[in-house]
Scaffold this active site. Sequence first.
Site, PDB file in Angstrom:
ATOM      1  N   HIS A  18       0.840  -1.197   0.000  1.00 17.31           N
ATOM      2  CA  HIS A  18       0.000   0.000   0.000  1.00 17.31           C
ATOM      3  C   HIS A  18       0.875   1.245   0.000  1.00 17.31           C
ATOM      4  CE1 HIS A  18       0.585   0.790   4.266  1.00 17.31           C
ATOM      5  NE2 HIS A  18       0.071  -0.380   4.605  1.00 17.31           N
ATOM      6  N   HIS A  21       3.703   1.720   2.482  1.00 15.31           N
ATOM      7  CA  HIS A  21       4.942   1.007   2.144  1.00 15.31           C
ATOM      8  C   HIS A  21       5.707   1.768   1.065  1.00 15.31           C
ATOM      9  CE1 HIS A  21       2.304  -2.699   3.112  1.00 15.31           C
ATOM     10  NE2 HIS A  21       2.959  -2.357   4.202  1.00 15.31           N
ATOM     11  N   CYS A 126       1.029 -10.256  19.788  1.00 14.12           N
ATOM     12  CA  CYS A 126       0.136  -9.826  18.711  1.00 14.12           C
ATOM     13  C   CYS A 126       0.714 -10.330  17.390  1.00 14.12           C
ATOM     14  CB  CYS A 126       0.000  -8.303  18.671  1.00 14.12           C
ATOM     15  SG  CYS A 126      -0.896  -7.758  17.182  1.00 14.12           S
ATOM     16  N   CYS A 129       1.439  -7.645  14.696  1.00 15.68           N
ATOM     17  CA  CYS A 129       2.694  -6.900  14.896  1.00 15.68           C
ATOM     18  C   CYS A 129       3.890  -7.837  14.884  1.00 15.68           C
ATOM     19  CB  CYS A 129       2.750  -6.200  16.251  1.00 15.68           C
ATOM     20  SG  CYS A 129       1.524  -4.960  16.532  1.00 15.68           S
ATOM     21  N   CYS A 143      -4.159  -4.777  21.207  1.00 18.68           N
ATOM     22  CA  CYS A 143      -2.950  -4.184  20.636  1.00 18.68           C
ATOM     23  C   CYS A 143      -3.295  -2.799  20.092  1.00 18.68           C
ATOM     24  CB  CYS A 143      -2.428  -5.089  19.527  1.00 18.68           C
ATOM     25  SG  CYS A 143      -1.615  -4.196  18.202  1.00 18.68           S
ATOM     26  N   HIS A 146      -3.327  -2.641  16.064  1.00 19.04           N
ATOM     27  CA  HIS A 146      -4.238  -3.449  15.235  1.00 19.04           C
ATOM     28  C   HIS A 146      -5.597  -3.725  15.872  1.00 19.04           C
ATOM     29  CE1 HIS A 146      -0.182  -4.385  13.670  1.00 19.04           C
ATOM     30  NE2 HIS A 146      -0.803  -4.308  12.528  1.00 19.04           N
ATOM     31  N   LYS A 295      -5.444   5.593  10.732  1.00 19.27           N
ATOM     32  CA  LYS A 295      -4.316   4.808  10.250  1.00 19.27           C
ATOM     33  C   LYS A 295      -4.753   3.947   9.071  1.00 19.27           C
ATOM     34  CE  LYS A 295      -1.073   1.414  11.385  1.00 19.27           C
ATOM     35  NZ  LYS A 295      -0.460   0.439  12.234  1.00 19.27           N
ATOM     36  N   LYS A 298      -4.619  -2.986   6.502  1.00 18.24           N
ATOM     37  CA  LYS A 298      -5.386  -4.052   5.872  1.00 18.24           C
ATOM     38  C   LYS A 298      -6.601  -4.388   6.741  1.00 18.24           C
ATOM     39  CE  LYS A 298      -4.718  -8.817   4.829  1.00 18.24           C
ATOM     40  NZ  LYS A 298      -3.835  -9.951   5.098  1.00 18.24           N
TER      41      LYS A 298
HETATM   42  N1  MSP Z   1       8.518  -6.622   8.061  1.00 15.78           N
HETATM   43  C1  MSP Z   1       8.592  -5.543   8.980  1.00 15.78           C
HETATM   44  C2  MSP Z   1       9.882  -4.758   8.803  1.00 15.78           C
HETATM   45  C3  MSP Z   1      11.125  -5.563   8.933  1.00 15.78           C
HETATM   46  S1  MSP Z   1      12.540  -4.612   8.633  1.00 15.78           S
HETATM   47  C4  MSP Z   1      13.782  -5.590   9.111  1.00 15.78           C
HETATM   48  C5  MSP Z   1       7.409  -4.600   8.786  1.00 15.78           C
HETATM   49  N2  MSP Z   1       6.796  -4.663   7.621  1.00 15.78           N
HETATM   50  S2  MSP Z   1       5.504  -3.812   7.218  1.00 15.78           S
HETATM   51  O1  MSP Z   1       5.213  -4.228   5.880  1.00 15.78           O
HETATM   52  O2  MSP Z   1       4.494  -3.956   8.174  1.00 15.78           O
HETATM   53  O3  MSP Z   1       5.917  -2.299   7.243  1.00 15.78           O
HETATM   54  C6  MSP Z   1       7.028  -1.861   6.539  1.00 15.78           C
HETATM   55  C7  MSP Z   1       7.228  -0.371   6.592  1.00 15.78           C
HETATM   56  O4  MSP Z   1       6.097   0.314   6.093  1.00 15.78           O
HETATM   57  C8  MSP Z   1       7.482   0.155   7.986  1.00 15.78           C
HETATM   58  O5  MSP Z   1       8.565   1.066   7.956  1.00 15.78           O
HETATM   59  C9  MSP Z   1       6.215   0.896   8.327  1.00 15.78           C
HETATM   60  O6  MSP Z   1       6.474   1.938   9.196  1.00 15.78           O
HETATM   61  C10 MSP Z   1       5.809   1.392   6.951  1.00 15.78           C
HETATM   62  N3  MSP Z   1       4.385   1.724   6.919  1.00 15.78           N
HETATM   63  C11 MSP Z   1       3.337   0.880   7.044  1.00 15.78           C
HETATM   64  N4  MSP Z   1       2.180   1.606   7.009  1.00 15.78           N
HETATM   65  C12 MSP Z   1       2.463   2.913   6.851  1.00 15.78           C
HETATM   66  C13 MSP Z   1       1.721   4.092   6.698  1.00 15.78           C
HETATM   67  N5  MSP Z   1       0.404   4.105   6.715  1.00 15.78           N
HETATM   68  N6  MSP Z   1       2.394   5.250   6.497  1.00 15.78           N
HETATM   69  C14 MSP Z   1       3.764   5.280   6.420  1.00 15.78           C
HETATM   70  N7  MSP Z   1       4.480   4.202   6.570  1.00 15.78           N
HETATM   71  C15 MSP Z   1       3.889   3.007   6.839  1.00 15.78           C
HETATM   72  O7  MSP Z   1       7.118  -3.822   9.675  1.00 15.78           O
END
Ligand code: MSP
Length: 500
Positions: A18, A21, A126, A129, A143, A146, A295, A298
Site C-alpha cells: 500500500h 509502504h 500480537c 505486529c 494491541c 491493530h 491509520k 489491511k
Molecule cells: N517486516 C517488517 C519490517 C522488517 S525490517 C527488518 C514490517 N513490515 S511492514 O510491511 O508492516 O511495514 C514496513 C514499513 O512500512 C514500515 O517502515 C512501516 O512503518 C511502513 N508503513 C506501514 N504503514 C504505513 C503508513 N500508513 N504510512 C507510512 N508508513 C507506513 O514492519
Amino acid sequence: MSKFYVTAPIYYVNGVPHIGHAYTTIAADVLARYHRMKGEEVFFLTGTDEHGAKVAESAEKAKKSPKEWSDEMSARFRFAWDTLDISFNHFIRTTDKDHEEAVKKATQRLYEKGFIRKGVYEGLYCVDCERYYTKKELINGKCPDHQRIPEKVSEECYFFKLSAFQRALLKLINEKTFVIEPEERRNEITGFLTTEKLADVSISRKKVEWGIPLPWDNSRVIYVWIDALLNYLTGLGWQGDPKKLPKFWPPEIQLIGKDILRFHAVIWPALLLALEIPLPKKLFVHGFFTLGGQKMSKTLGNIIDPVEQVKIFSSDGLRWLLLSGFPFGIDGDVSGEKFYEKYNADLANGIGNLVARVLTLAIKSEIKNSKFQKDKRWIQEINKVWQKYEKAMENLAFEEVAKEILNFVAFSDRYVNETEPWRLLKTDFAQFQKVIYNLLESLRQIAWSIQPFMPNTSDKIFNQLGILSSEKKKNLEKAEEWGSTKFGKIEKGEILFPRL
Ligand code: MSP
C-alpha cells in the site's frame, strides 16, 4: 569514491503493498538516486519479510502453502516497485536460501558466545505486529496498532540477553555514534532506555512452523524479527561470519516508520553489539500516512494501492506528491482532493507549464551556445538554490527540497514575464537569444534538481534540450555549474504533466 548504503525495510507479505509502504521505499530511492547523482557508489536494499505466524495465517486463509503465497505476494511488491521506478540494487527475500543459512550461522554464533539462554516465556503476543506486549502497553486489552486481542503465549523458549546491552546502547545513542533522527524519536528511545529495565527477548517460537529452524534445536523456529533484521547484512551477501563483513557495511542510513522503531533502535543494535559488528550510522524514522486522520491498514480495509495511483498521477507524479506534501518525520493525511490540487499546482501549472512555455519560445530561434555570457543574477540564484537543496537533502527534508525546486521554477517564470521574450523576438534578437539561453539553462538545472524525485521527467527534459547523453555523463557538482552545457536540437515534445 565514497560509498553510500541505504536500506528501506523489508515488507511483510501478509497483504499487498500500500501507499504507506511505497512512502518509505520512495524516500529511500530518492536518497539512493541523489547520492548516485553526486557520483557516490550506492547500494540500496529492500525486499520482503516472509516468515512468521502472520504470513502463515494469511496463506492459510487463502488456502495456499506459505511458500506459494509468499512467492505471489513478493512478486506483487516487486511489481509495485518496478511501477514506481524504485532503483534498488538488490531485492532480498527472507526465504532466499543464502539468507536462511546466514541467519542460522549468526544465531548459532550468539548461542556460542553465551548471549542466548533458555527460559519460559509467558505473556502476550500480537500476530499482526509479530511482537510481544506487556499488559501495560495494551489499550482496553487490545494491541494499540491493530485493535487485536493478543494471544496468551506460554512456552519454553530461548531468550536473547538484550538486558546486557542497555547501558552500552544508551551511551552509543547519547554520544551519537548511533544517530537516531528526528530528535523526538531519539528522545523516545533514550527515555525508554533510561527509565525502564530492558527485558530479554524471546528469539524462538515453538508453535510456529513457517520460519528458519534454530540450528541447535529443530523443534523451534527463529523469531521472525531476528530473521528479518539480519537481512540488512545478508542482503549484501554476508554469510554469517562477523569477521567477514561486506564492503558496503555499515549502512549510512536506515529508513523506517515509527511503528518499528524499537526493533531498529534497541534489538537490532544490541544484536550487532553481541556479534561485534559495527552499528549503522543513522536511523531515520518517518511518520505515518493517515486517511481522514485514521491509520491505513489491511485490517481497517482503507488501504490505497500505489499501482492504481500511478495510473492517475504517473510514477513521477506520485513520487513527487508523496514526498513533497509534508515533512518526512511527521504524520500526514493523504485524503481527498489534496493530491489533485497539488499535482495541478506543482506539476501541471508549475514545472510542466514552465518547460512548455520556454520550449515554445526557444524553437523560434537557433540557440547560439557560443554567444553565452554569464548572467550574474542567475548564477547567484542557482548557487543559493543548490546550497539549500543539498542541505535539505542531507537532512532528509524532502519537502524543503521540493519547495526549493518550486521557488526556482517561480523565479524562472517571473523572468519570462519580466523580459517578455515574445516582444524581444521582434525588437532585439540578440537579447532574445540571451534570455532564451538563460531559460534553457534554468530548465537544465531544474531537470537535475528533480532527478531523484522524478527521473523520467528529468530525462524527458534533457531529451527536449538535446543533451540527454551528455548530461548522463556528469555528476552533480559539474552539472551545477551555470552554463556548462552546449544545447542540442530543441524539441518541444509531449506535455509533461497533463492537467487533471
Ligand atoms: N517486516 C517488517 C519490517 C522488517 S525490517 C527488518 C514490517 N513490515 S511492514 O510491511 O508492516 O511495514 C514496513 C514499513 O512500512 C514500515 O517502515 C512501516 O512503518 C511502513 N508503513 C506501514 N504503514 C504505513 C503508513 N500508513 N504510512 C507510512 N508508513 C507506513 O514492519
